[in-house]
Design a protein around this motif. Structure first.
Motif, PDB file in Angstrom:
ATOM      1  N   THR A  64       0.849  -1.192   0.000  1.00  0.00           N
ATOM      2  CA  THR A  64       0.000   0.000   0.000  1.00  0.00           C
ATOM      3  C   THR A  64       0.883   1.240   0.000  1.00  0.00           C
ATOM      4  N   LYS A  65       0.427   2.292  -0.641  1.00  0.00           N
ATOM      5  CA  LYS A  65       1.210   3.525  -0.720  1.00  0.00           C
ATOM      6  C   LYS A  65       1.466   4.112   0.660  1.00  0.00           C
ATOM      7  N   LYS A  66       0.481   4.020   1.540  1.00  0.00           N
ATOM      8  CA  LYS A  66       0.646   4.644   2.854  1.00  0.00           C
ATOM      9  C   LYS A  66       1.753   3.983   3.668  1.00  0.00           C
ATOM     10  N   ASP A  67       2.051   2.708   3.393  1.00  0.00           N
ATOM     11  CA  ASP A  67       3.113   2.007   4.117  1.00  0.00           C
ATOM     12  C   ASP A  67       4.427   1.971   3.346  1.00  0.00           C
ATOM     13  N   THR A  82       1.895  21.704  13.963  1.00  0.00           N
ATOM     14  CA  THR A  82       2.690  20.488  13.828  1.00  0.00           C
ATOM     15  C   THR A  82       2.225  19.764  12.580  1.00  0.00           C
ATOM     16  N   PHE A  83       3.145  18.993  11.991  1.00  0.00           N
ATOM     17  CA  PHE A  83       2.857  18.366  10.701  1.00  0.00           C
ATOM     18  C   PHE A  83       3.233  16.891  10.725  1.00  0.00           C
ATOM     19  N   SER A  84       2.536  16.122   9.908  1.00  0.00           N
ATOM     20  CA  SER A  84       2.880  14.719   9.675  1.00  0.00           C
ATOM     21  C   SER A  84       2.511  14.406   8.237  1.00  0.00           C
ATOM     22  N   ALA A  85       2.997  13.271   7.747  1.00  0.00           N
ATOM     23  CA  ALA A  85       2.692  12.900   6.359  1.00  0.00           C
ATOM     24  C   ALA A  85       2.617  11.389   6.227  1.00  0.00           C
ATOM     25  N   SER A  86       1.733  10.928   5.359  1.00  0.00           N
ATOM     26  CA  SER A  86       1.615   9.509   5.045  1.00  0.00           C
ATOM     27  C   SER A  86       2.081   9.274   3.621  1.00  0.00           C
ATOM     28  N   GLY A  87       2.005   8.025   3.195  1.00  0.00           N
ATOM     29  CA  GLY A  87       2.428   7.688   1.847  1.00  0.00           C
ATOM     30  C   GLY A  87       1.526   8.244   0.764  1.00  0.00           C
ATOM     31  N   PHE A  88       0.388   8.826   1.148  1.00  0.00           N
ATOM     32  CA  PHE A  88      -0.520   9.423   0.169  1.00  0.00           C
ATOM     33  C   PHE A  88      -0.173  10.873  -0.139  1.00  0.00           C
TER      34      PHE A  88
END
Length: 422
Positions: A64-67, A82-88
């Motif tokens: 999966t893209k998110k992983d 604050t920021f975060s990001a996933s594989g999407f």
């Protein structure tokens, strides 16, 4: 005892008996040896199963893209959000200005000197209020109307929307106990409104805030407000401080409001983390192949390399795994003008012993050139559809859509090995 050892009979009876006992034990010894062999083989099969299941786990993590994909977000200044990001996520630069933070609605009734004194002066007295379109009305029992009893009754009545508590805002010597109502969620729609108290000893000025959200009553401690921000020049409003649905794959949590401060933040692919994910997957594959290679070796001095030497299960599992990873349609490869249709084209090549070798430089080049095409090699981007096949039918694990993704296909292939009866 008396022992005759052949002196009188001419026969060594002790030796004869020992030999007879030894002959009787031969089948037992053979069964013992056979048992040890079977146990050893079962142990080796257990080890092999563990390696294959670990490969499935690693395949699932890159399916999966998110992983598979990972991104970093770097702000130009701290303290705004604050920021975060996933594989999407998608690489790029953005701006944000936090105008207001979200707040919960909070009201305090007028203080009383004794929190244990019943406040109701007669039967049928009530406290009522509205939250999120629902009216809550509490009829107070006269002999159960001290502040804590009223707070407990409100929590029982509206605990999913409002929390009631008793707070001493005075001193120990001169207390002032207040019943405080706090909305459990932030935002304008979660304000506590239309507060009415007919309880004789419990009063409040329930004047609502003005259109700008300014409190019009001293009893309105904080006004429920939405968070507002300008993200890439667009005004965005949310009931909480979370703006994670504005930019795909990027989590944003506002932490401080300053209408005069705009910061930028950059979203970049974390190539090192992505390559680590791929290499862990390759390492799991190599452990399976290494185990098979060791089991199937043979030497005149040592004999078979393992208890599963020549066992067809090794060949069958290896065949199914390789079909999922390397059985790419020739037409797909022929139509690939960028070089992302097979593992070898992105820098993951088979060696002479069947294991895989990762070229870090080739992997880096492919990630830099077209990270989405790289992800598509592993990820089933259009989802899995088996056409309605029933469970345990071979077609149950076959994706009928145009795209399958190598890692997703491998995950299903291994799942079929362990679950299917056909």
């Amino acid at each position: 005892g008396i022992s005759i050892t052949g002196l009188g009979s001419g026969l060594d009876t002790n030796k004869i008996i020992q030999q007879l006992v030894a002959l009787e034990k031969l089948p037992i010894d053979a069964l013992g040896t056979q048992k040890k062999t079977v146990q050893s083989k079962l142990s080796s099969l257990g080890t092999f199963k563990g390696l294959v299941k670990d490969l499935q786990t690693k395949a699932r993590l890159v399916s999966t893209k998110k992983d598979l994909l990972e991104y970093n977000v770097t702000p130009s200044a701290e303290g705004v959000a604050t920021f975060s990001a996933s594989g999407f996520a998608t690489a790029g630069s953005h701006s944000i200005k936090v105008l207001t933070l979200a707040a919960v609605d909070r009201w305090a009734f007028d203080g009383v000197a004794n929190k244990d004194t019943d406040l109701a002066t007669g039967a049928g007295q009530q406290i009522s209020f509205d939250v999120d379109g629902t009216n809550y009305s509490l009829t107070v029992q006269q002999d159960q109307s001290n502040l804590q009893e009223i707070a407990n009754a409100i929590n029982d009545l509206a605990g999913e929307k409002v929390s009631a508590s008793v707070v001493n805002t005075g001193t120990t010597g001169s207390p002032s106990y207040k019943l405080v109502l706090t909305s459990d969620a932030s935002g304008e729609d979660q304000r506590i409104s239309n507060i009415v108290s007919t309880v004789g000893g419990l009063t409040i000025d329930a004047t609502a805030p003005d259109a700008q959200g300014n409190a019009q009553s001293d009893n309105n401690l904080t006004v429920g407000m939405n968070a507002t921000a300008e993200i890439d020049g667009l005004l965005v409003e949310r009931e909480t401080n979370e703006f994670g649905d504005v930019l795909a794959g990027v989590g944003i949590t506002a932490t401080a409001a300053d209408p005069n401060k705009t910061i930028t933040f950059t979203v970049e692919a974390d190539h090192a983390a992505i390559k680590k994910n791929v290499k862990e997957f390759v390492d799991a594959y190599n452990k399976v192949v290494g185990f098979i290679n060791t089991q199937n070796t043979y030497s005149e001095d040592q004999g078979p390399g393992g208890d599963l030497f020549g066992d067809p299960i090794l060949r069958d599992v290896k065949s199914r795994i390789d079909q999922a990873l390397f059985g790419v349609d020739i037409d797909t490869v022929a139509a690939d003008t960028e070089g992302y249709s097979t593992l070898s084209l992105v820098g993951i090549k088979k060696q002479s012993d069947g294991t895989l070798l990762v070229s870090d430089s080739d992997l880096e080049d492919k990630l830099t050139t077209n990270i989405d095409a790289f992800a598509d090699l592993f990820v089933d981007r259009d989802g899995f559809d088996n056409g309605g096949a029933i469970e345990n039918d071979p077609a149950y694990y076959v994706d009928t859509t145009a795209d399958s993704g190598l890692a997703a296909s491998l995950d299903r292939a291994i799942q079929r090995m362990f679950n299917s009866t056909k």
